[in-house]
Scaffold this motif. Structure first.
Motif, PDB file in Angstrom:
ATOM      1  N   GLY A  81     -52.244 -46.956 -55.066  1.00  0.00           N
ATOM      2  CA  GLY A  81     -53.541 -46.420 -55.462  1.00  0.00           C
ATOM      3  C   GLY A  81     -54.615 -46.560 -54.404  1.00  0.00           C
ATOM      4  N   TYR A  82     -54.244 -47.099 -53.237  1.00  0.00           N
ATOM      5  CA  TYR A  82     -55.194 -47.153 -52.121  1.00  0.00           C
ATOM      6  C   TYR A  82     -54.520 -47.156 -50.751  1.00  0.00           C
ATOM      7  N   VAL A  83     -53.692 -48.157 -50.474  1.00  0.00           N
ATOM      8  CA  VAL A  83     -53.172 -48.330 -49.115  1.00  0.00           C
ATOM      9  C   VAL A  83     -52.373 -47.113 -48.648  1.00  0.00           C
ATOM     10  N   LEU A  84     -51.404 -46.675 -49.447  1.00  0.00           N
ATOM     11  CA  LEU A  84     -50.562 -45.542 -49.042  1.00  0.00           C
ATOM     12  C   LEU A  84     -51.357 -44.234 -48.912  1.00  0.00           C
ATOM     13  N   PRO A  85     -52.155 -43.866 -49.909  1.00  0.00           N
ATOM     14  CA  PRO A  85     -52.935 -42.632 -49.746  1.00  0.00           C
ATOM     15  C   PRO A  85     -53.987 -42.730 -48.648  1.00  0.00           C
ATOM     16  N   ALA A  86     -54.552 -43.914 -48.440  1.00  0.00           N
ATOM     17  CA  ALA A  86     -55.523 -44.074 -47.354  1.00  0.00           C
ATOM     18  C   ALA A  86     -54.871 -43.783 -46.010  1.00  0.00           C
ATOM     19  N   LYS A  87     -53.635 -44.246 -45.829  1.00  0.00           N
ATOM     20  CA  LYS A  87     -52.906 -43.960 -44.593  1.00  0.00           C
ATOM     21  C   LYS A  87     -52.646 -42.467 -44.453  1.00  0.00           C
ATOM     22  N   ARG A  88     -52.240 -41.831 -45.566  1.00  0.00           N
ATOM     23  CA  ARG A  88     -51.936 -40.391 -45.506  1.00  0.00           C
ATOM     24  C   ARG A  88     -53.190 -39.585 -45.175  1.00  0.00           C
ATOM     25  N   LEU A  89     -54.301 -39.941 -45.762  1.00  0.00           N
ATOM     26  CA  LEU A  89     -55.556 -39.238 -45.481  1.00  0.00           C
ATOM     27  C   LEU A  89     -56.025 -39.482 -44.052  1.00  0.00           C
ATOM     28  N   LYS A  90     -55.830 -40.706 -43.577  1.00  0.00           N
ATOM     29  CA  LYS A  90     -56.185 -41.023 -42.196  1.00  0.00           C
ATOM     30  C   LYS A  90     -55.346 -40.199 -41.228  1.00  0.00           C
ATOM     31  N   ASP A  91     -54.029 -40.118 -41.501  1.00  0.00           N
ATOM     32  CA  ASP A  91     -53.144 -39.337 -40.639  1.00  0.00           C
ATOM     33  C   ASP A  91     -53.534 -37.861 -40.604  1.00  0.00           C
ATOM     34  N   ALA A  92     -54.095 -37.368 -41.719  1.00  0.00           N
ATOM     35  CA  ALA A  92     -54.494 -35.959 -41.807  1.00  0.00           C
ATOM     36  C   ALA A  92     -55.930 -35.740 -41.357  1.00  0.00           C
ATOM     37  N   ASN A  93     -56.581 -36.801 -40.845  1.00  0.00           N
ATOM     38  CA  ASN A  93     -57.974 -36.711 -40.361  1.00  0.00           C
ATOM     39  C   ASN A  93     -58.946 -36.238 -41.442  1.00  0.00           C
TER      40      ASN A  93
ATOM     41  N   HIS B 180     -41.917 -53.529 -44.311  1.00  0.00           N
ATOM     42  CA  HIS B 180     -42.331 -52.127 -44.204  1.00  0.00           C
ATOM     43  C   HIS B 180     -43.791 -51.955 -44.616  1.00  0.00           C
ATOM     44  N   VAL B 181     -44.212 -52.709 -45.647  1.00  0.00           N
ATOM     45  CA  VAL B 181     -45.606 -52.632 -46.088  1.00  0.00           C
ATOM     46  C   VAL B 181     -46.523 -53.176 -45.004  1.00  0.00           C
ATOM     47  N   ARG B 182     -46.116 -54.240 -44.361  1.00  0.00           N
ATOM     48  CA  ARG B 182     -46.911 -54.797 -43.267  1.00  0.00           C
ATOM     49  C   ARG B 182     -47.078 -53.768 -42.142  1.00  0.00           C
ATOM     50  N   GLN B 183     -46.015 -53.018 -41.861  1.00  0.00           N
ATOM     51  CA  GLN B 183     -46.087 -52.010 -40.810  1.00  0.00           C
ATOM     52  C   GLN B 183     -47.077 -50.905 -41.167  1.00  0.00           C
ATOM     53  N   ILE B 184     -47.133 -50.546 -42.439  1.00  0.00           N
ATOM     54  CA  ILE B 184     -48.095 -49.537 -42.882  1.00  0.00           C
ATOM     55  C   ILE B 184     -49.520 -50.008 -42.622  1.00  0.00           C
ATOM     56  N   LEU B 185     -49.775 -51.285 -42.902  1.00  0.00           N
ATOM     57  CA  LEU B 185     -51.114 -51.830 -42.647  1.00  0.00           C
ATOM     58  C   LEU B 185     -51.444 -51.788 -41.157  1.00  0.00           C
ATOM     59  N   LEU B 186     -50.462 -52.085 -40.329  1.00  0.00           N
ATOM     60  CA  LEU B 186     -50.679 -51.998 -38.886  1.00  0.00           C
ATOM     61  C   LEU B 186     -50.963 -50.558 -38.467  1.00  0.00           C
ATOM     62  N   ASP B 187     -50.260 -49.618 -39.097  1.00  0.00           N
ATOM     63  CA  ASP B 187     -50.464 -48.204 -38.774  1.00  0.00           C
ATOM     64  C   ASP B 187     -51.874 -47.754 -39.146  1.00  0.00           C
ATOM     65  N   ILE B 188     -52.406 -48.301 -40.241  1.00  0.00           N
ATOM     66  CA  ILE B 188     -53.768 -47.967 -40.626  1.00  0.00           C
ATOM     67  C   ILE B 188     -54.773 -48.584 -39.674  1.00  0.00           C
ATOM     68  N   GLY B 189     -54.347 -49.654 -39.014  1.00  0.00           N
ATOM     69  CA  GLY B 189     -55.229 -50.317 -38.073  1.00  0.00           C
ATOM     70  C   GLY B 189     -56.041 -51.422 -38.706  1.00  0.00           C
ATOM     71  N   LYS B 190     -55.528 -51.969 -39.814  1.00  0.00           N
ATOM     72  CA  LYS B 190     -56.236 -53.033 -40.502  1.00  0.00           C
ATOM     73  C   LYS B 190     -55.262 -54.140 -40.856  1.00  0.00           C
ATOM     74  N   ASN B 191     -55.805 -55.311 -41.171  1.00  0.00           N
ATOM     75  CA  ASN B 191     -54.954 -56.346 -41.752  1.00  0.00           C
ATOM     76  C   ASN B 191     -55.352 -56.506 -43.211  1.00  0.00           C
ATOM     77  N   VAL B 192     -54.660 -57.345 -43.926  1.00  0.00           N
ATOM     78  CA  VAL B 192     -54.882 -57.433 -45.361  1.00  0.00           C
ATOM     79  C   VAL B 192     -56.303 -57.848 -45.726  1.00  0.00           C
ATOM     80  N   GLN B 193     -56.868 -58.779 -44.991  1.00  0.00           N
ATOM     81  CA  GLN B 193     -58.247 -59.209 -45.315  1.00  0.00           C
ATOM     82  C   GLN B 193     -59.253 -58.074 -45.148  1.00  0.00           C
ATOM     83  N   ASP B 194     -59.050 -57.230 -44.126  1.00  0.00           N
ATOM     84  CA  ASP B 194     -59.981 -56.112 -43.917  1.00  0.00           C
ATOM     85  C   ASP B 194     -60.038 -55.192 -45.117  1.00  0.00           C
TER      86      ASP B 194
END
Length: 297
Positions: free
Chosen positions: A147-159, A280-294
């Motif tokens: 409900g946030y991390v995955l779609p946020a990455k997808r939206l970021k990838d699509a600019n 794999h979830v950790r890698q997604i966070l790295l791809d977004i450019g954030k860590n969990v606390q951010d």
């Protein structure tokens, strides 16, 4: 005077005995949290069935709770207000990093141990992700994986640059907001259809909105992540953990348990896992450019 002193000493003695009662006893039950991704009443009612099953199978007293939000589950594991939790993958990553909580089981749905996020809309003018630029959008919770991390990455990838953003707190609340036109689009979890019937988050509100599948459509699915883990706090007794794990793996062996597990998180069973299953979830966070606390500030 002596009578009062004796009464005071007795009170302290009784309190001391209570405080020393073993974990898993009636007066010191194992605190079990359910991540609040949907209606709290549904979670509580079905959680009681799991609570009773574990106690019957192990003799360990369990007390189910539904914390107010995703982060409350994480913090509960850190403060020992929560001993065990069924939680979302991202919340687990946070609890592991901050408090050394550990996953020992993951959910299974008809042989699959993964799920997706999805972006949904009712707006007929929104046909692609680019149409979301400047639009009002609802996420579930900053700590929600689908409900946030995955779609946020997808939206970021699509600019995509969204307009106003709201956090609805639960998946069914996001679906409701989209259905009622209070937002242009939203993000929820996705699981594949079964026998031609959709099983994604829209199903949570079908009793209120029977035409939900016709009115609200899936704009796009995200990449998948591992299923929700069952997580134990740091220093939880090993033998007790093993008993609870085995009891949970047998919960769906009865019709009542199978129905309750599906109602809870749309699962059919549990299987063993380790922390590495969530890399794999950790890698997604790295791809977004954030860590969990951010992501949960």
């Amino acid at each position: 005077m002596l009578k009062n002193i004796f009464a005071l000493i007795l009170s302290f003695f009784l309190l001391s005995c209570t405080a020393r009662e073993d974990l898993g006893s009636k007066n010191h039950p194992v605190q079990f949290a359910l991540v609040p991704g949907q209606d709290a009443i549904v979670l509580s009612e079905n959680g009681k069935l799991l609570e009773r099953w574990i106690q019957q199978q192990t003799g360990i007293h369990i007390k189910m709770q539904v914390p107010v939000n995703f982060i409350a589950v994480v913090e509960g594991l850190g403060s020992q207000r929560v001993d065990v939790a069924i939680m979302n993958p991202f919340g687990y990553i946070l609890a592991h990093e901050k408090y050394k909580a550990e996953a020992f089981l993951m959910g299974v749905n008809r042989g699959r141990s993964e799920y997706w996020g999805q972006i949904i809309t009712k707006n007929p003018k929104i046909r692609s992700l680019s149409d979301l630029n400047g639009k009002k959008f609802a996420f579930v919770d900053p700590a929600s994986t689908s409900g946030y991390v995955l779609p946020a990455k997808r939206l970021k990838d699509a600019n995509v640059r969204l307009g106003e953003i709201v956090f609805a707190g639960k998946h069914d609340s996001v679906v409701t907001m989209v259905y009622q036109g209070r937002v242009d689009a939203g993000a929820t979890y996705h699981t594949p259809a079964e026998d031609g019937v959709p099983q994604d988050a829209r199903r949570l509100v079908i009793s209120q909105f029977p035409d939900i599948y016709e009115k609200v459509r899936i704009l796009e699915k995200t990449d998948s992540v591992p299923s929700d883990p069952v997580v134990f706090r740091k220093d939880f007794p090993e033998e007790m953990r093993k008993k609870i794990v085995e009891a949970m793996k047998s919960f769906s062996s009865t019709p009542e348990g199978a129905k309750a597990l599906k109602n809870l998180y749309h699962l059919t069973n549990f299987k063993d896992c380790t922390d590495k299953d969530y890399d794999h979830v950790r890698q997604i966070l790295l791809d977004i450019g954030k860590n969990v606390q951010d992501l949960v500030k």
